[in-house]
Motif scaffolding. Structure first.
Motif, PDB file in Angstrom:
ATOM      1  N   MET A  35      35.992  27.692  36.149  1.00 37.63           N
ATOM      2  CA  MET A  35      37.371  27.223  36.289  1.00 37.63           C
ATOM      3  C   MET A  35      37.735  26.999  37.756  1.00 37.63           C
ATOM      4  SD  MET A  35      39.947  30.485  35.724  1.00 37.63           S
ATOM      5  CE  MET A  35      39.312  30.996  34.146  1.00 37.63           C
ATOM      6  N   THR A  36      37.177  27.820  38.658  1.00 44.93           N
ATOM      7  CA  THR A  36      37.500  27.673  40.074  1.00 44.93           C
ATOM      8  C   THR A  36      36.836  26.434  40.660  1.00 44.93           C
ATOM      9  OG1 THR A  36      37.705  30.080  40.268  1.00 44.93           O
ATOM     10  CG2 THR A  36      37.485  28.834  42.312  1.00 44.93           C
ATOM     11  N   ILE A  53      38.880  23.442  39.434  1.00 45.08           N
ATOM     12  CA  ILE A  53      40.181  23.242  40.085  1.00 45.08           C
ATOM     13  C   ILE A  53      39.982  22.783  41.521  1.00 45.08           C
ATOM     14  CG2 ILE A  53      40.683  25.527  41.076  1.00 45.08           C
ATOM     15  CD1 ILE A  53      43.130  23.594  38.864  1.00 45.08           C
ATOM     16  N   TYR A  54      38.944  23.274  42.175  1.00 44.89           N
ATOM     17  CA  TYR A  54      38.636  22.820  43.537  1.00 44.89           C
ATOM     18  C   TYR A  54      38.357  21.317  43.520  1.00 44.89           C
ATOM     19  CZ  TYR A  54      36.382  22.547  48.151  1.00 44.89           C
ATOM     20  OH  TYR A  54      36.061  22.209  49.449  1.00 44.89           O
ATOM     21  N   ALA A  55      37.471  20.875  42.626  1.00 42.41           N
ATOM     22  CA  ALA A  55      37.113  19.458  42.566  1.00 42.41           C
ATOM     23  C   ALA A  55      38.314  18.593  42.226  1.00 42.41           C
ATOM     24  CB  ALA A  55      35.994  19.249  41.547  1.00 42.41           C
ATOM     25  N   ASP A  56      39.133  19.047  41.288  1.00 40.36           N
ATOM     26  CA  ASP A  56      40.277  18.249  40.864  1.00 40.36           C
ATOM     27  C   ASP A  56      41.353  18.173  41.942  1.00 40.36           C
ATOM     28  OD1 ASP A  56      38.962  17.829  38.512  1.00 40.36           O
ATOM     29  OD2 ASP A  56      40.178  19.212  37.320  1.00 40.36           O
ATOM     30  N   LYS A  59      49.507  40.255  52.336  1.00 42.37           N
ATOM     31  CA  LYS A  59      48.759  39.481  51.351  1.00 42.37           C
ATOM     32  C   LYS A  59      47.285  39.834  51.434  1.00 42.37           C
ATOM     33  CE  LYS A  59      48.207  35.678  54.618  1.00 42.37           C
ATOM     34  NZ  LYS A  59      48.781  34.407  55.099  1.00 42.37           N
ATOM     35  N   GLU A  60      46.572  39.536  50.356  1.00 39.04           N
ATOM     36  CA  GLU A  60      45.115  39.526  50.312  1.00 39.04           C
ATOM     37  C   GLU A  60      44.708  38.177  49.729  1.00 39.04           C
ATOM     38  OE1 GLU A  60      43.542  42.481  47.613  1.00 39.04           O
ATOM     39  OE2 GLU A  60      45.091  42.091  46.113  1.00 39.04           O
ATOM     40  N   PHE A  61      43.461  37.759  49.967  1.00 38.36           N
ATOM     41  CA  PHE A  61      43.109  36.407  49.530  1.00 38.36           C
ATOM     42  C   PHE A  61      41.608  36.225  49.432  1.00 38.36           C
ATOM     43  CE2 PHE A  61      44.162  36.568  54.032  1.00 38.36           C
ATOM     44  CZ  PHE A  61      43.065  36.006  54.665  1.00 38.36           C
ATOM     45  N   PHE A  62      41.214  35.110  48.824  1.00 36.66           N
ATOM     46  CA  PHE A  62      39.812  34.752  48.634  1.00 36.66           C
ATOM     47  C   PHE A  62      39.636  33.312  49.074  1.00 36.66           C
ATOM     48  CE2 PHE A  62      35.793  33.834  46.714  1.00 36.66           C
ATOM     49  CZ  PHE A  62      35.169  35.038  46.426  1.00 36.66           C
ATOM     50  N   HIS A  63      38.613  33.054  49.910  1.00 36.49           N
ATOM     51  CA  HIS A  63      38.321  31.707  50.389  1.00 36.49           C
ATOM     52  C   HIS A  63      37.211  31.070  49.565  1.00 36.49           C
ATOM     53  CE1 HIS A  63      40.043  31.874  54.770  1.00 36.49           C
ATOM     54  NE2 HIS A  63      40.976  31.880  53.832  1.00 36.49           N
ATOM     55  N   VAL A  64      37.471  29.865  49.083  1.00 36.77           N
ATOM     56  CA  VAL A  64      36.496  29.126  48.280  1.00 36.77           C
ATOM     57  C   VAL A  64      36.116  27.837  48.994  1.00 36.77           C
ATOM     58  CG1 VAL A  64      36.051  27.992  46.075  1.00 36.77           C
ATOM     59  CG2 VAL A  64      37.469  30.065  46.150  1.00 36.77           C
ATOM     60  N   TYR A  65      34.810  27.696  49.248  1.00 38.96           N
ATOM     61  CA  TYR A  65      34.230  26.455  49.772  1.00 38.96           C
ATOM     62  C   TYR A  65      33.160  25.979  48.798  1.00 38.96           C
ATOM     63  CZ  TYR A  65      36.235  27.463  54.409  1.00 38.96           C
ATOM     64  OH  TYR A  65      37.085  27.709  55.455  1.00 38.96           O
ATOM     65  N   ILE A 111      44.082  30.048  35.565  1.00 39.65           N
ATOM     66  CA  ILE A 111      43.411  30.439  36.799  1.00 39.65           C
ATOM     67  C   ILE A 111      44.179  31.551  37.512  1.00 39.65           C
ATOM     68  CG2 ILE A 111      44.453  28.730  38.374  1.00 39.65           C
ATOM     69  CD1 ILE A 111      41.544  28.331  39.477  1.00 39.65           C
ATOM     70  N   TYR A 112      45.503  31.544  37.441  1.00 34.55           N
ATOM     71  CA  TYR A 112      46.264  32.650  38.005  1.00 34.55           C
ATOM     72  C   TYR A 112      45.978  33.952  37.250  1.00 34.55           C
ATOM     73  CZ  TYR A 112      49.165  29.952  41.255  1.00 34.55           C
ATOM     74  OH  TYR A 112      49.613  29.192  42.312  1.00 34.55           O
ATOM     75  N   ASP A 113      45.885  33.876  35.928  1.00 34.32           N
ATOM     76  CA  ASP A 113      45.589  35.070  35.144  1.00 34.32           C
ATOM     77  C   ASP A 113      44.209  35.612  35.493  1.00 34.32           C
ATOM     78  OD1 ASP A 113      48.028  34.914  33.886  1.00 34.32           O
ATOM     79  OD2 ASP A 113      47.244  34.052  32.019  1.00 34.32           O
ATOM     80  N   GLY A 114      43.226  34.717  35.604  1.00 32.62           N
ATOM     81  CA  GLY A 114      41.869  35.151  35.906  1.00 32.62           C
ATOM     82  C   GLY A 114      41.758  35.806  37.268  1.00 32.62           C
ATOM     83  N   TRP A 115      42.338  35.170  38.271  1.00 34.60           N
ATOM     84  CA  TRP A 115      42.272  35.733  39.618  1.00 34.60           C
ATOM     85  C   TRP A 115      43.190  36.945  39.766  1.00 34.60           C
ATOM     86  CZ3 TRP A 115      38.794  35.216  43.334  1.00 34.60           C
ATOM     87  CH2 TRP A 115      37.895  34.138  43.244  1.00 34.60           C
ATOM     88  N   GLY A 116      44.249  37.017  38.966  1.00 37.12           N
ATOM     89  CA  GLY A 116      45.079  38.209  38.974  1.00 37.12           C
ATOM     90  C   GLY A 116      44.284  39.429  38.539  1.00 37.12           C
TER      91      GLY A 116
END
Length: 304
Positions: A131-132, A135-138, A113-119, A70-75
């Motif tokens: 994958m996101t 990971i959110y559910a888990d 920093k920059e960022f993305f909010h997931v709800y 997930i770090y690689d994907g969001w990177g």
């Protein structure tokens, strides 16, 4: 890490002047590593959160391979230009936030920093959606389990004052936020600018997938800063202001920050905190709901 709820209201605050149990102030900062599968895991977790406001969880169900993936994907996402297509659209508060969008309370400069909010239900890049969501559910499920551990280990003097068990406060909540953070290499930063200025979280607990590089520090009751371990695959857990409020500060909300890298380590850093936030109607104290407290904090920091 200043964050907001689904409607755009802040879920974090800066350093607070608050009464802490004297026994906490007298102890040194010794953040413990908790083996998720150990027989005494819940006891160790509660002790570390009680003493320091922090704990590090190892041997948990989220494998290091998944964290790397997930770090690689969001990177790749942060490295591209398509990220601007997902720019936040107020009053909604999910999506991409550009570099230097935010500063902590009392900080005159923006965080680096920059960022993305997931709800739940928010739009995500197609290649990252599955994958996101997983990971959110888990992380949400793991966080609720850890709140149940904290509930079980807290003394009766604390649990009897709660309006409901800590994990039950999360039932049907859609306010929890997964924040995906990218801290680019630091260059030409103005004086006082760091990756994340000192702050406290305002939710119940935060689960932070171990940062890709060091930098996270927690502050003890004497004002000293301590590095928090970021070994691959570990999850850092910390108390938020709402947990401190609900438990009469038995579990303190500890100030933390992300420092700038040393010259030889000046590369991108990624981290992913999951902020466990209760339903707005949950009573933190008699006559004070989670939403009431949030609005109070917003007024105190001048955002309402």
């Amino acid at each position: 890490i200043p964050v907001t709820d689904k409607s755009g209201r802040s879920l974090c605050a800066g350093p607070q002047d608050q009464l802490r149990y004297k026994s906490v102030a007298e102890r040194d900062m010794q953040v413990e590593t908790v083996d998720y599968k150990a027989a005494d895991a819940s006891t160790t977790l509660a002790r570390s959160l009680r003493d320091t406001g922090f704990a590090v969880l190892a041997n948990h169900p989220i494998t290091p391979d998944r964290i790397t993936e997930i770090y690689d994907g969001w990177g790749d996402f942060f490295a591209g230009k398509d990220k601007f297509d997902y720019a936040v659209q107020p009053p909604a508060h999910d999506g991409y936030f550009a570099f230097r969008s935010e500063n902590a309370k009392d900080s005159p400069v923006k965080d680096l920093k920059e960022f993305f909010h997931v709800y739940p239900g928010c739009g995500l890049p197609a290649e990252l959606t599955e994958m996101t969501r997983r990971i959110y559910a888990d992380l949400n499920a793991l966080g609720c389990e850890l709140l149940a551990w904290i509930q079980a280990e807290a003394p009766a003097s604390v649990t009897e004052s709660l309006s409901m068990p800590l994990d039950t406060m999360m039932d049907d909540s859609e306010q929890s936020l997964l924040r995906i953070l990218h801290y680019p290499p630091v260059s030409d930063a103005e004086p006082g600018a760091i990756r994340a200025a000192a702050h406290e979280d305002i939710n119940l607990i935060t689960l932070l997938l171990s940062g890709s590089k060091p930098g996270l520090q927690a502050q003890d009751a004497h004002g000293n800063w301590h590095d928090v371990a970021c070994d691959a695959g570990m999850i850092t857990i910390n108390n938020g202001d709402m947990l401190a409020k609900a438990t009469g500060d038995y579990f303190p909300s500890t100030t933390h920050r992300v420092t700038n890298p040393d010259a030889g380590q000046n590369v991108s850093r990624y981290s992913m905190p999951m902020f466990l936030h209760p339903r707005p109607d949950v009573l933190l104290q008699p006559g004070l709901t989670a939403d009431d407290y949030l609005q109070q904090r917003l007024r105190e920091i001048g955002l309402k």
